[in-house]
Design an enzyme around this catalytic site. Structure first.
Site, PDB file in Angstrom:
ATOM      1  N   GLU A  36      97.396  59.647  31.350  1.00  0.00           N
ATOM      2  CA  GLU A  36      98.684  59.014  31.120  1.00  0.00           C
ATOM      3  C   GLU A  36      99.717  60.136  31.029  1.00  0.00           C
ATOM      4  O   GLU A  36      99.529  61.081  30.259  1.00  0.00           O
ATOM      5  CB  GLU A  36      98.649  58.220  29.800  1.00  0.00           C
ATOM      6  CG  GLU A  36      99.935  57.450  29.594  1.00  0.00           C
ATOM      7  CD  GLU A  36     100.023  56.721  28.258  1.00  0.00           C
ATOM      8  OE1 GLU A  36      99.004  56.677  27.526  1.00  0.00           O
ATOM      9  OE2 GLU A  36     101.113  56.216  27.961  1.00  0.00           O
ATOM     10  N   ARG A 261      83.948  62.387  23.665  1.00  0.00           N
ATOM     11  CA  ARG A 261      85.067  63.286  23.935  1.00  0.00           C
ATOM     12  C   ARG A 261      84.818  64.660  23.326  1.00  0.00           C
ATOM     13  O   ARG A 261      83.998  64.827  22.422  1.00  0.00           O
ATOM     14  CB  ARG A 261      86.399  62.709  23.452  1.00  0.00           C
ATOM     15  CG  ARG A 261      86.486  62.403  21.970  1.00  0.00           C
ATOM     16  CD  ARG A 261      87.920  62.047  21.548  1.00  0.00           C
ATOM     17  NE  ARG A 261      88.552  61.041  22.376  1.00  0.00           N
ATOM     18  CZ  ARG A 261      89.785  61.160  22.920  1.00  0.00           C
ATOM     19  NH1 ARG A 261      90.507  62.231  22.742  1.00  0.00           N
ATOM     20  NH2 ARG A 261      90.301  60.186  23.617  1.00  0.00           N
ATOM     21  N   LYS A 271      97.570  64.187  22.211  1.00  0.00           N
ATOM     22  CA  LYS A 271      98.863  64.498  22.827  1.00  0.00           C
ATOM     23  C   LYS A 271     100.012  64.179  21.878  1.00  0.00           C
ATOM     24  O   LYS A 271     101.009  64.893  21.840  1.00  0.00           O
ATOM     25  CB  LYS A 271      99.013  63.715  24.141  1.00  0.00           C
ATOM     26  CG  LYS A 271      98.293  64.390  25.290  1.00  0.00           C
ATOM     27  CD  LYS A 271      98.515  63.646  26.587  1.00  0.00           C
ATOM     28  CE  LYS A 271      97.644  62.404  26.634  1.00  0.00           C
ATOM     29  NZ  LYS A 271      97.695  61.731  27.942  1.00  0.00           N
TER      30      LYS A 271
HETATM   31  P1  ATP Z   1      94.892  61.964  23.711  1.00  0.00           P
HETATM   32  O1  ATP Z   1      94.242  61.041  22.736  1.00  0.00           O
HETATM   33  O2  ATP Z   1      94.582  63.379  23.519  1.00  0.00           O
HETATM   34  O3  ATP Z   1      96.354  61.735  23.836  1.00  0.00           O
HETATM   35  P2  ATP Z   1      94.205  60.276  25.873  1.00  0.00           P
HETATM   36  O4  ATP Z   1      92.804  59.812  25.963  1.00  0.00           O
HETATM   37  O5  ATP Z   1      95.213  59.329  25.385  1.00  0.00           O
HETATM   38  O6  ATP Z   1      94.215  61.630  25.104  1.00  0.00           O
HETATM   39  P3  ATP Z   1      94.679  60.181  28.654  1.00  0.00           P
HETATM   40  O7  ATP Z   1      95.802  60.770  29.416  1.00  0.00           O
HETATM   41  O8  ATP Z   1      94.610  58.715  28.538  1.00  0.00           O
HETATM   42  O9  ATP Z   1      94.710  60.844  27.240  1.00  0.00           O
HETATM   43  O10 ATP Z   1      93.306  60.771  29.167  1.00  0.00           O
HETATM   44  C1  ATP Z   1      92.956  60.939  30.509  1.00  0.00           C
HETATM   45  C2  ATP Z   1      91.469  61.065  30.577  1.00  0.00           C
HETATM   46  O11 ATP Z   1      91.022  62.183  29.819  1.00  0.00           O
HETATM   47  C3  ATP Z   1      90.783  59.848  30.002  1.00  0.00           C
HETATM   48  O12 ATP Z   1      89.752  59.470  30.863  1.00  0.00           O
HETATM   49  C4  ATP Z   1      90.248  60.318  28.687  1.00  0.00           C
HETATM   50  O13 ATP Z   1      89.102  59.622  28.346  1.00  0.00           O
HETATM   51  C5  ATP Z   1      90.008  61.795  28.942  1.00  0.00           C
HETATM   52  N1  ATP Z   1      90.092  62.557  27.704  1.00  0.00           N
HETATM   53  C6  ATP Z   1      91.118  62.594  26.835  1.00  0.00           C
HETATM   54  N2  ATP Z   1      90.830  63.359  25.770  1.00  0.00           N
HETATM   55  C7  ATP Z   1      89.582  63.833  25.976  1.00  0.00           C
HETATM   56  C8  ATP Z   1      88.704  64.680  25.235  1.00  0.00           C
HETATM   57  N3  ATP Z   1      89.059  65.199  24.060  1.00  0.00           N
HETATM   58  N4  ATP Z   1      87.488  64.951  25.754  1.00  0.00           N
HETATM   59  C9  ATP Z   1      87.131  64.435  26.934  1.00  0.00           C
HETATM   60  N5  ATP Z   1      87.895  63.637  27.674  1.00  0.00           N
HETATM   61  C10 ATP Z   1      89.108  63.323  27.211  1.00  0.00           C
HETATM   62 MG    MG Z   2      95.269  57.320  26.611  1.00  0.00          MG
END
Ligand code: ATP
Ligand code: MG
Length: 559
Positions: A36, A261, A271
């Site tokens: 995102e 994760r 983020k």
């Molecule tokens: P955050 O919670 O850090 O804001 P998010 O999951 O909201 O992260 P996205 O942009 O939706 O961020 O994530 C893109 C991809 O990266 C998704 O498939 C998510 O599952 C993966 N991802 C995000 N954080 C991690 C992590 N700590 N370890 C592994 N994969 C991750």
């Molecule tokens: Mg997300």
């Protein structure tokens, strides 16, 4: 890269192997990385990138880059650009498969209409708060919305009006009609669309209704013919909903697979929280070298290879765990030890005058560029009467085990001569500000023909030839092992996470540094800060010290 076969890699690979055997996807492997664009990517995303692109590579498949841009209030083009740059920098290629959820808005609207027409979705007038309170909980079923049994025609009309902008934010939503008593809360008539009068970074003001993640994501996967939709564990409970939406429509149905994760100690990895650090100026932007963002790691001097090796090293599991950040640092050390050119740089200079060395004379000393890689050859560094050495390589009253310089003691200058300290010059505060030494001309190159041994070898830079620089030494951004478990992670920020050294002396080959990470012998790995350096001021960031000094610290402080 070293190929490591851990059980964890096998768990997703195993599924793929089984699928290939049964012919489930006609031997196709197609994954996607779906960020995102509401912030910069961090090391956790790097793990997901390595996994998705890596799985595709290993199986002769494809991986898409897809922006999940369904929330215009938090998303910006700056983030889109940074994400593209970071995935590229890591070395992955999505070819012509760069997609945006917003490209599918029309299609998603049509799909929603289909659900309405088959009586599986309805427009609901309850407020967000009311929807929450009527959802029930794990023990109690929810209560059905009074709008749940609206006629199909009315729903079509209202949904069209929602799209046309006839309602205010929050006035209405579109919900799936599933089961308000379902044991899985996600299945209790989840919201599919909400009204948001907000400008979108790609579609502008075309839309004022936006799809929810669960509704959009599976269909995006479906439209792109993704086979294995890999996501993190928190979506495990959403999988029934992912499947339900796809089952209601006559569409391609990918398989969602969850993995744990990446969590790192001493690190924040959300983020939203990283944005807070940026917005409140606790750091110097998303690419501050102390940030766990990919752009921060890059500016810090990390190589893509070290990040890929780290991702491979930690593997992929089904169980949440916290990885020691030292493993990330060690992956960098391992990579740079092999590749970083070695140079001499004095961080805290102490002047040395070689009294028996001729005035106005310079000789060139031969230095090895990297003993780990003889193909990198040698270079010459100038030696002269006045030098700088490291302040802490001299002690006026050294203990017996101190093998560096002290009054009357002899050490080897790396690649040069043996010198002996004969005198010290002090300022009026009694601090030593200069050393007088003699050198032994017979020891050129660093060994003595009479077999005389010295215990210490120290680095140095010729004073007249030195390049001036600033150096930033970094420490952990957070002092607490798990800064995220309290209510306010900001209170654990390390006030001394960056130390600026303003009087650094470097060997002349660094006058115009390359865009690579160097090893300053005995001092660690350093990279020029491209952002803050100017024509008049060279600034280096320390990527990492040569050894892990925290292991010792943690032991001493009883961790
Ligand atoms: P955050 O919670 O850090 O804001 P998010 O999951 O909201 O992260 P996205 O942009 O939706 O961020 O994530 C893109 C991809 O990266 C998704 O498939 C998510 O599952 C993966 N991802 C995000 N954080 C991690 C992590 N700590 N370890 C592994 N994969 C991750
Ligand atoms: Mg997300």
């Amino acid at each position: 890269m070293i190929e490591k076969t851990t059980d964890s890699v096998n768990f997703i690979q195993k599924i793929i192997d089984e699928d290939n055997e049964s012919g489930k996807w006609d031997n196709r492997v197609h994954t996607r990385f779906p960020p995102e664009p509401n912030g910069y990517l961090h090391i956790g995303h790097a793990k997901s990138i390595c996994l998705n692109f890596g799985i595709a590579d290993k199986n002769d498949g494809k991986c898409n880059l897809r922006f999940d841009d369904t929330n215009p209030t938090r998303e910006e083009n700056e983030y889109v650009e940074s994400i593209i740059e970071d995935v590229n920098w890591l070395g992955f290629d999505w070819e012509d498969r760069l997609f945006y959820a917003s490209d599918y808005f029309d299609q998603l609207f049509e799909f929603a209409m289909q659900l309405i027409k088959s009586g599986k979705a309805y427009v609901c007038d309850l407020t967000g708060e009311e929807i929450r309170t009527t959802r029930g909980n794990l023990k109690a079923p929810g209560t059905e919305s009074p709008f749940r049994n609206r006629f199909i025609e009315e729903n079509i009309e209202l949904f069209n009006q929602m799209k046309s902008g006839n309602f205010e934010n929050g006035e209405k939503v579109l919900r799936a009609k599933i089961d308000m008593a379902h044991p899985n809360l996600n299945m209790r008539d989840p919201v599919m669309y909400r009204i948001l009068h907000a400008s979108h970074h790609r579609t502008g003001d075309e839309w004022c209704i936006y799809p929810m993640y669960d509704w959009a994501h599976g269909l995006e996967d479906s439209l792109e013919k993704i086979t294995h939709s890999i996501c993190t564990l928190e979506f495990e409970d959403h999988r029934p909903l992912y499947d339900w939406y796809l089952d209601q429509l006559d569409v391609f149905h990918p398989q969602q697979i969850e993995f744990a994760r990446l969590n790192l100690n001493f690190t924040i990895m959300s983020k939203r929280k990283l944005k807070k650090l940026v917005d409140e100026n606790h750091v110097d932007g998303w690419d501050d070298p102390r940030m766990p963002t990919i752009s921060g790691l890059k500016r810090r001097g990390y190589s893509p290879e070290s990040i890929l090796n780290f991702a491979e090293d930690v593997g992929v599991t089904k169980r949440d765990s916290i990885i020691d950040v030292v493993r990330l640092e060690n992956a960098l050390r391992e990579d740079l030890n092999k590749r970083a050119p070695r140079v001499l740089g004095v961080l805290n200079p102490l002047k040395v005058v070689i009294t028996n060395y001729p005035e106005n004379h310079t000789e060139m000393m031969e230095a090895v560029n990297n003993p780990e890689d003889p193909s990198t050859g040698k270079r010459e560094i100038p030696f002269s009467k006045e030098l700088y050495i490291e302040q802490n390589d001299f002690m006026e009253d050294p203990p017996r085990k101190f093998f560096r310089l002290g009054p009357g003691r002899e050490v080897r200058l790396r690649y040069a001569y043996y010198i002996t300290c004969t005198d010290t010059i002090k300022n009026d505060k009694g601090e030593v500000v200069e050393l007088r030494c003699t050198y032994d001309p017979e020891t050129r190159g660093g060994s003595s023909p009479d077999g005389r041994k010295v215990k210490g070898t120290i680095h140095w830079v010729s004073a007249n030839h030195a390049v001036d620089a600033h150096v930033r030494l970094y420490d952990r951004l957070f002092l607490k092992e798990n800064p995220d478990d309290g209510d306010n992670f900001l209170q654990y920020i390390n006030p001394n996470s960056c130390t600026l050294l303003e009087n650094v002396k470097l060997e002349p080959s660094l006058a115009i540094p390359e865009n690579i990470t160097y090893q300053f012998e005995r001092n660690g790995y350093f990279v020029k800060d491209e952002k803050d350096s100017s024509e008049n001021q060279l600034i280096f960031n320390r990527a990492v010290s040569l050894r892990d000094s925290w292991a010792k610290f943690l032991k001493q402080s009883g961790h």
